[in-house]
Design an enzyme around this catalytic site. Structure first.
Site, short mmCIF file in Angstrom:
data_model
loop_
_atom_site.label_atom_id
_atom_site.label_comp_id
_atom_site.label_asym_id
_atom_site.label_seq_id
_atom_site.Cartn_x
_atom_site.Cartn_y
_atom_site.Cartn_z
N HIS A 77 12.32 -6.47 6.79
CA HIS A 77 12.40 -7.86 6.31
C HIS A 77 11.50 -8.80 7.13
O HIS A 77 10.62 -9.47 6.54
CB HIS A 77 13.84 -8.35 6.30
CG HIS A 77 13.99 -9.82 6.12
ND1 HIS A 77 13.57 -10.48 4.98
CD2 HIS A 77 14.47 -10.79 6.95
CE1 HIS A 77 13.82 -11.79 5.10
NE2 HIS A 77 14.36 -12.00 6.29
N HIS B 45 12.18 -14.09 13.88
CA HIS B 45 13.02 -15.19 13.38
C HIS B 45 14.50 -14.85 13.26
O HIS B 45 15.35 -15.73 13.29
CB HIS B 45 12.48 -15.71 12.04
CG HIS B 45 12.82 -14.89 10.84
ND1 HIS B 45 12.06 -13.83 10.42
CD2 HIS B 45 13.86 -14.96 9.97
CE1 HIS B 45 12.59 -13.29 9.33
NE2 HIS B 45 13.68 -13.95 9.04
N GLU C 73 19.80 -14.68 15.92
CA GLU C 73 20.95 -14.75 15.01
C GLU C 73 21.63 -13.41 14.81
O GLU C 73 22.87 -13.32 14.75
CB GLU C 73 20.50 -15.31 13.66
CG GLU C 73 21.63 -15.53 12.68
CD GLU C 73 21.15 -16.18 11.39
OE1 GLU C 73 21.84 -16.01 10.37
OE2 GLU C 73 20.09 -16.84 11.41
N ASP C 74 20.85 -12.31 14.71
CA ASP C 74 21.41 -11.03 14.27
C ASP C 74 21.34 -9.90 15.30
O ASP C 74 21.75 -8.78 14.99
CB ASP C 74 20.70 -10.57 12.99
CG ASP C 74 20.97 -11.48 11.81
OD1 ASP C 74 22.08 -12.04 11.75
OD2 ASP C 74 20.07 -11.67 10.97
N ASP D 130 10.67 -16.50 4.52
CA ASP D 130 11.93 -15.77 4.67
C ASP D 130 12.73 -15.83 3.37
O ASP D 130 13.23 -14.81 2.87
CB ASP D 130 12.72 -16.39 5.84
CG ASP D 130 14.14 -15.86 5.94
OD1 ASP D 130 14.31 -14.63 5.88
OD2 ASP D 130 15.06 -16.67 6.10
N ASP E 220 2.27 -27.63 -24.52
CA ASP E 220 1.53 -27.50 -23.27
C ASP E 220 1.86 -26.20 -22.55
O ASP E 220 1.91 -26.14 -21.32
CB ASP E 220 1.82 -28.69 -22.35
CG ASP E 220 3.30 -28.82 -22.05
OD1 ASP E 220 4.11 -28.14 -22.71
OD2 ASP E 220 3.66 -29.60 -21.15
#
Length: 741
Positions: free
Chosen positions: A48, A72, A76-77, A139, A259
């Site tokens: 990812h 990134h 957090e993980d 992301d 259009d």
């Protein structure tokens, strides 16, 4: 999965002097930290951040931004910390990674509040360095591309968040390509049936019109060659979400869309843009109202282009965009096309702007953050952010020529608040192009708006439903809260004065200051308002000021009165009141609807709106199909529901015969201070003033007061105003007002 050397090579293709050591270090560190983690698809989690980095290489971002993309999710993980990132990659990269990290362990009551707080944190980080936005959008784009693997329970929420926040945010920052892909991916999950239908119809139209498209491209190319212009012409197809949104908002069928296809003309200079425009307009007729010059007046996201629609070859309507190649790059990549970075020889990124501060997009972003970061609760912040992300705009001018860009549907009130909050708060009227117009008038491109002000003005709460900008809505809500707080503060003062008096004590505001921490209030006015709203009981305030005080009074139940025609009524709070029976006499006007009002045909039944109307009111009639006419006072907010139905409005006025003895309905709201006999005192005032109570209901009760709605019957407006004045003077009443809908 992309290998380490492949990532470095991708960056070096457009930036040969890229810091290879930084990219290698970030790649290895992120891969080790994510270790054996897996995504919902079963792929290694590290795939990812690697794909996010690849998306950013397509935008030709520098190696610092690519490194942040790789890192990134580490804080957090994984077990990574901000301190560790700072030590290995420098504090600036650490700050960017932390800006992309969601808040953890939020003590919030709702998912919406949590979403809002995470968005607030992200926007503040973006305001510091726009590279945070670029990584976040990449992301989100990769997450949306792989959304099929996410559990169905989460899928819709993520798609809606993308459609409401991230796609408009990409558009606001000029990244049109990213916006369109995010919208299309979100549309596929939010409304799969509509997505499938529109996509299939578009494919059919492309196949059917391939020859016509090629013919128009060739004809335009020959025209530009004739005029000596180095121009390239490419067709473009409207995206499925754009098609569906237009069909919904304008109630059009697919066949009515004219259009679906457009053509983009790219030239080398601004001068050639206008030469190309001249060549087109001298060859084919212009469709009126379909010309926009965003070169002379760029959009707030720095978008520049000329838009025109002509009746072109084969008598087809043809939409054209004319721009330079540099403008096209900005239109596609937005802020990413402006990015300017500095690296030190050691590879640690210096603190420098990721985006030129001169760009309109960056100025809009910082201004929006300043407005939204102050004072709103999480839900308000989320709502106002969505409002500010609206893309469609109108451009208006102040009398001095200052350009104000606003969302479509904006009113002069939005304009006033865009100029300054004080201008909005004191706005009482507006002149559009020299003519006085209603404040709810929708602004159009090129309007010159002059705001009429009065220092005595306070913005009405009803304005909140009339405005479309987040700034205006937040300011009106704040002003309304302050006005209501002031009213509740006055009521709270009266409640406390009476409570202290019953306890044999004297009340002064100053006595509240030392006990504010115990009351959990920030200032005296806040404490008084809390008492007025019923959030803080007067007994609790009394105990806070006099901790040793004990209420030893025994309140006996009132004896049944001897006078005939009186009866007892117990309210929802358990208080016993005495109500004079004579106050209940009388009806609600004529039941047959034969109200003597001039201007209505005699064969139509007439009735009053629930809030009533009395002689002296300015009134209007609304035709009710099959039910006659309903009479409203002109100030009734209920009339807003009929704004788009002018055929139902009937011009009526009072025609009262002299000496006619008939009462008319009016509704009032009374805040009664809770003490024995309060309701009886209120009813006595009404009866003494020769008015009738038709109906009474308790709408809100609290330990210190009761709010009630009373449907009265009075002779006329003077009679009603006199009654309201005497009710206000009653010691049993904390506040009284007429209800107009």
């Amino acid at each position: 999965m992309m290998r380490q050397y492949e990532l470095v090579e991708r960056v070096q293709r457009y930036k040969p002097d890229a810091n290879e050591a930084l990219l290698n270090k970030a790649y290895v560190y992120a891969m080790q930290k994510h270790g054996h983690q897996r995504r919902a698809s079963g792929d290694p989690y590290f795939s990812h951040p690697l794909e996010v980095a690849a998306i950013l290489t397509d935008m030709h971002m520098d190696e610092a931004t690519i490194a942040v993309a790789l890192l990134h999710d580490t804080i957090e993980d994984t077990s990574a910390t901000r301190q560790e990132i700072d030590e290995l990659f420098g504090p600036d990269l650490g700050r960017l990674v932390e800006g992309l990290t969601k808040l953890k362990k939020l003590d919030l009551v709702s998912k919406k509040a949590e979403q809002a707080e995470n968005l607030r944190k992200l926007l503040l980080a973006i305001a510091e360095d726009v590279r945070v936005l670029l990584v976040k959008l990449a992301d989100r784009l990769h997450n949306m591309r792989t959304l099929d693997h996410v559990p169905e329970s989460k899928r819709l929420r993520i798609a809606e968040e993308t459609m409401e926040i991230y796609a408009p945010l990409a558009g606001r920052m000029g990244m049109q390509g990213v916006r369109e892909e995010l919208e299309e991916l979100a549309f596929r999950h939010i409304n799969p049936d509509a997505y499938k239908t529109v996509t299939e119809r578009l494919a059919e139209v492309v196949d059917r019109n391939k020859g016509v498209i090629e013919e128009i491209e060739a004809t335009l190319s020959k025209l530009f060659e004739k005029y000596g212009l180095n121009a390239s012409v490419k067709s473009r197809q409207k995206k499925p979400w754009s098609v569906f949104r237009k069909m919904e908002t304008k109630s059009l069928s697919f066949e009515q869309l004219s259009d679906i296809f457009g053509f983009r003309v790219l030239v080398d200079s601004v001068e050639e843009c206008y030469r190309a425009l001249g060549a087109i307009h001298t060859s084919w007729p212009l469709v009126p109202g379909r010309f926009k010059d965003y070169i002379s007046t760029p959009k707030q996201n720095d978008y520049r282009s000329i838009h025109t629609t002509i009746v072109g070859p084969s008598k087809q309507r043809v939409e054209l965009q004319i721009r330079t190649r540099d403008m096209n790059e900005i239109a596609e990549y937005g802020v990413a096309a402006h990015a300017i970075y500095k690296d030190t020889p050691s590879g640690v990124v210096q603190s420098s702007p990721a985006l030129s501060k001169d760009t309109n997009a960056y100025a809009w972003l910082r201004h929006t953050i300043e407005q939204l970061a102050e004072g709103d609760n999480p839900e308000d912040f989320l709502e106002n952010t969505k409002l500010e992300l609206f893309q469609d705009q109108v451009f208006c001018f102040t009398p001095k020529g200052r350009l104000i860009a606003l969302p479509r549907g904006a009113t002069p009130i939005d304009f006033a608040y865009a100029v300054h909050t004080d201008v909005g708060d004191t706005c009482v009227g507006a002149r559009l192009n020299g003519r006085t117009m209603p404040l709810m008038t929708e602004l159009k491109n090129g309007d010159e708006v002059e705001i009429i002000r009065s220092k005595a003005q306070t913005p009405p709460a009803a304005w909140e439903s009339m405005v479309v900008t987040g700034k205006a809505r937040a300011a009106i809500r704040r002003a309304t809260k302050n006005a209501v707080r002031k009213q509740y503060s006055g009521l709270g003062l009266r409640i406390l004065e009476r409570a202290f008096e019953r306890a044999g004590k004297t009340f002064h505001k100053e006595k509240l200051k030392p006990v504010l921490p115990r009351l959990a209030r920030k200032d005296v006015e806040d404490a008084l308002a809390s008492v007025g709203r019923g959030e803080l009981a007067s007994a609790d305030v009394l105990k806070a000021v006099f901790p040793d005080y004990r209420d030893e009074r025994v309140t006996p139940m009132p004896q049944k009165p001897r006078e005939e025609g009186w009866f007892n009524l117990r309210n929802a709070a358990g208080m016993l009141f005495q109500l004079p029976g004579k106050a209940r006499r009388g009806g609600a006007g004529r039941e047959d609807g034969a109200v003597p009002i001039r201007g209505v045909r005699g064969d139509l039944p007439v009735k009053f709106a629930p809030e009533g109307a009395v002689p002296g009111d300015r009134i209007v009639g609304i035709l009710q199909p099959g039910a006659g006419i309903t009479i409203y006072p002109i100030q009734s907010p209920s009339l807003i529901a009929f704004d788009d139905q002018p055929e139902r409005w009937v011009d009526v006025r009072w025609d009262i015969e002299e000496g006619m003895k008939e009462r008319f309905p009016a509704r009032v709201s009374v805040t009664a201070i809770n003490s024995p006999g309060s309701l009886a005192e209120i009813a006595q005032v009404i009866a003494t003033n020769d008015a009738n109570i038709h109906m009474l209901s308790m709408v809100r009760t609290a330990p210190d007061f009761t709010e009630m709605l009373i449907d009265l019957e009075v002779w006329d407006l003077k009679h009603l105003n006199r009654l309201l004045s005497q009710l206000k003077d009653s010691s049993a009443v904390g506040g009284v007002r007429r209800v107009n809908g």
